[in-house]
Design an enzyme around this catalytic site. Structure first.
Site, PDB file in Angstrom:
ATOM      1  N   VAL A 268       0.842  -1.203   0.000  1.00 43.39           N
ATOM      2  CA  VAL A 268       0.000   0.000   0.000  1.00 43.39           C
ATOM      3  C   VAL A 268       0.877   1.253   0.000  1.00 43.39           C
ATOM      4  O   VAL A 268       0.592   2.229  -0.688  1.00 43.39           O
ATOM      5  CB  VAL A 268      -0.952  -0.019   1.224  1.00 43.39           C
ATOM      6  CG1 VAL A 268      -1.764   1.267   1.300  1.00 43.39           C
ATOM      7  CG2 VAL A 268      -1.886  -1.229   1.150  1.00 43.39           C
TER       8      VAL A 268
ATOM      9  N   CYS B  69     -10.619  -3.218   2.944  1.00 41.58           N
ATOM     10  CA  CYS B  69     -10.702  -3.012   1.493  1.00 41.58           C
ATOM     11  C   CYS B  69     -11.894  -3.719   0.835  1.00 41.58           C
ATOM     12  O   CYS B  69     -12.479  -3.201  -0.113  1.00 41.58           O
ATOM     13  CB  CYS B  69      -9.409  -3.452   0.820  1.00 41.58           C
ATOM     14  SG  CYS B  69      -8.801  -5.034   1.384  1.00 41.58           S
TER      15      CYS B  69
ATOM     16  N   GLU C 185     -11.012 -11.637   8.305  1.00 40.62           N
ATOM     17  CA  GLU C 185     -11.692 -10.840   7.277  1.00 40.62           C
ATOM     18  C   GLU C 185     -13.220 -10.924   7.389  1.00 40.62           C
ATOM     19  O   GLU C 185     -13.916  -9.924   7.193  1.00 40.62           O
ATOM     20  CB  GLU C 185     -11.231 -11.340   5.907  1.00 40.62           C
ATOM     21  CG  GLU C 185     -11.387 -10.348   4.803  1.00 40.62           C
ATOM     22  CD  GLU C 185     -10.309  -9.265   4.773  1.00 40.62           C
ATOM     23  OE1 GLU C 185      -9.492  -9.204   5.709  1.00 40.62           O
ATOM     24  OE2 GLU C 185     -10.316  -8.472   3.824  1.00 40.62           O
TER      25      GLU C 185
ATOM     26  N   HIS D 235     -10.870  -6.600  -5.918  1.00 38.10           N
ATOM     27  CA  HIS D 235     -11.711  -7.503  -5.117  1.00 38.10           C
ATOM     28  C   HIS D 235     -13.103  -7.570  -5.756  1.00 38.10           C
ATOM     29  O   HIS D 235     -13.688  -6.546  -6.098  1.00 38.10           O
ATOM     30  CB  HIS D 235     -11.884  -6.967  -3.699  1.00 38.10           C
ATOM     31  CG  HIS D 235     -10.655  -7.103  -2.830  1.00 38.10           C
ATOM     32  ND1 HIS D 235      -9.522  -7.780  -3.213  1.00 38.10           N
ATOM     33  CD2 HIS D 235     -10.425  -6.656  -1.564  1.00 38.10           C
ATOM     34  CE1 HIS D 235      -8.629  -7.732  -2.226  1.00 38.10           C
ATOM     35  NE2 HIS D 235      -9.145  -7.054  -1.223  1.00 38.10           N
TER      36      HIS D 235
END
Ligand code: NAP
Length: 364
Positions: free
Chosen positions: A16, A158, A212, A253
């Site tokens: 990132v 994200c 997640e 994604h």
């Protein structure tokens, strides 16, 4: 023309962090003047610290290549060298929490990608199109800590960026969502560098990403929450059930989403109209990184696809396709967003642009 604001990137050598360096190269408001990472990289020129692991394809921006990487654990090193920092650190949660607070205490605002402060009640978790009003808690945060100029604002996970704007658009149009089932197909860049071993990733799908599913199921409630008495109070709905998987895609994604509405059910035509006309404060303020169309609907039966659609609106759009009725809930669709742009660095830059436009960087 006024001078650019000097910014630092903590974790500048990572996946990132490198995106930040590249995306800020010609930014109209911000200029990278400070880079920091782990003690392993500290003391090296940036170009040497990322030698053999520069991932963005093009050259390292000239203004950053020769900057010396500092140890991100020493917040005092940033004093006088930058006015605020982007935090893209990958460390233990408690360590990041303490470190981000240390920068804020030194008068350096922190715009963070890390999950450490996402659940801190007086820290806004921003998707600028959705919850710009959460900026109101920053005054309380500063008061609570006795911070004068410093504060912390964070980004959500994200994968949520892939479908939160379409859900918000529907809620805002008078169609609250009660329940949602989502399966994410998350890119390998989401795991940082070097990330998931190639032996696990090539010719394979990994049906688990640590922590997640919990983030996906909880963070949407804070994003949709309201500011009350100096804190963010979470929304009650939607109730979310998620399955998060890692797939052999570099960036982008994808999420397969089924929604049940709380009461009124819009037609598919109405939904498409709501999505394609969705605009919010970043568009009204004409922020440099704001997409003109935050939600883009595609009609081809085989879209969205990561390779074809992730760069839509410079990687800041949520691209939706396959909107159709659901036999179990009310509707279903497939959506996609760029995880290291909208979902990470460019989303962080949009947060910083909103903060600047709203005066939070005045008098730094
Ligand atoms: P990454 O590629 O592993 O990079 C981690 C960065 O943190 C590197 O600059 C590394 O420096 C630095 N670091 C590691 N240990 C450190 C220490 N002890 N002290 C100081 N610095 C240290 O990770 P990433 O994917 O860029 O993720 C960065 C953050 O963004 C994470 O919190 C992640 O959860 C979040 N995030 C990532 C994504 C994504 O799509 N990848 C999306 C949203 C949010 P060295 O190079 O010197 O080791």
């Amino acid at each position: 023309m006024s001078a650019k604001i000097k910014v630092g990137v903590l974790g500048a050598t990572g996946m990132v962090g490198q995106r930040y360096i590249k995306l800020l190269e010609n930014h109209p408001w911000f200029e990278v003047t400070y880079v920091a990472a782990s003690p392993r990289s500290a003391g090296k020129a940036y170009k040497d610290a990322v030698k053999n692991r520069w991932l963005i394809g093009e050259n390292i921006p000239a203004g950053v290549a020769d900057l010396t990487v500092e140890d991100a654990n020493d917040e005092k090193k940033a004093l006088g060298k930058c006015q605020f920092v982007f935090s893209a650190l990958e460390m233990g949660k408690e360590e990041i929490k303490a470190l981000e607070a240390a920068y804020a205490a030194e008068g350096i605002p922190v715009v963070s990608n890390a999950s450490a402060n996402r659940w801190t009640e007086d820290v806004p978790m921003l998707v600028p199109e959705i919850n710009y009003s959460h900026l109101d808690v920053i005054a309380e945060q500063k008061k609570h800590h006795g911070w004068d100029k410093g504060f912390i604002a964070v980004k959500p996970n994200c994968s949520l960026q892939t479908y939160m704007m379409p859900i918000h658009a529907l809620i805002q149009a008078g169609y609250p969502v009660k329940r949602m089932v989502v399966t994410t197909l998350q890119a390998t860049s989401g795991a940082g560098y070097p990330g998931v071993p190639s032996f696990d990733m090539i010719d394979n799908i990994v049906p688990f990403i640590g922590g997640e599913e919990e983030k996906t199921e909880k963070e949407c409630l804070k994003i949709l929450g309201k500011v009350q008495d100096g804190k963010i109070v979470n929304a009650e709905y939607p109730v979310v059930s998620s399955t998060c998987t890692r797939v052999p895609v570099i960036d982008g994604h994808t999420a397969c989403v089924s929604l049940e509405f709380a009461d009124k059910k819009p037609s598919l035509e109405e939904i498409e109209k709501i999505w394609t006309s969705y605009k919010s404060v970043p568009q009204e303020l004409n922020l440099p990184s704001a997409p003109e169309h935050p939600i883009v609907v595609r009609h081809e039966e085989n879209r969205p696809q990561p390779r074809r659609d992730r760069e839509t609106e410079k990687g800041m759009a949520c691209v939706i396709g396959r909107l159709r009725p659901c036999n179990v809930f009310d509707i279903k669709f497939v959506s996609l967003s760029h995880n290291t742009k909208r979902g990470a660095a460019l989303g962080g830059i949009l947060n910083a642009e909103l903060l600047k436009a709203k005066g939070f960087f005045d008098n730094l």
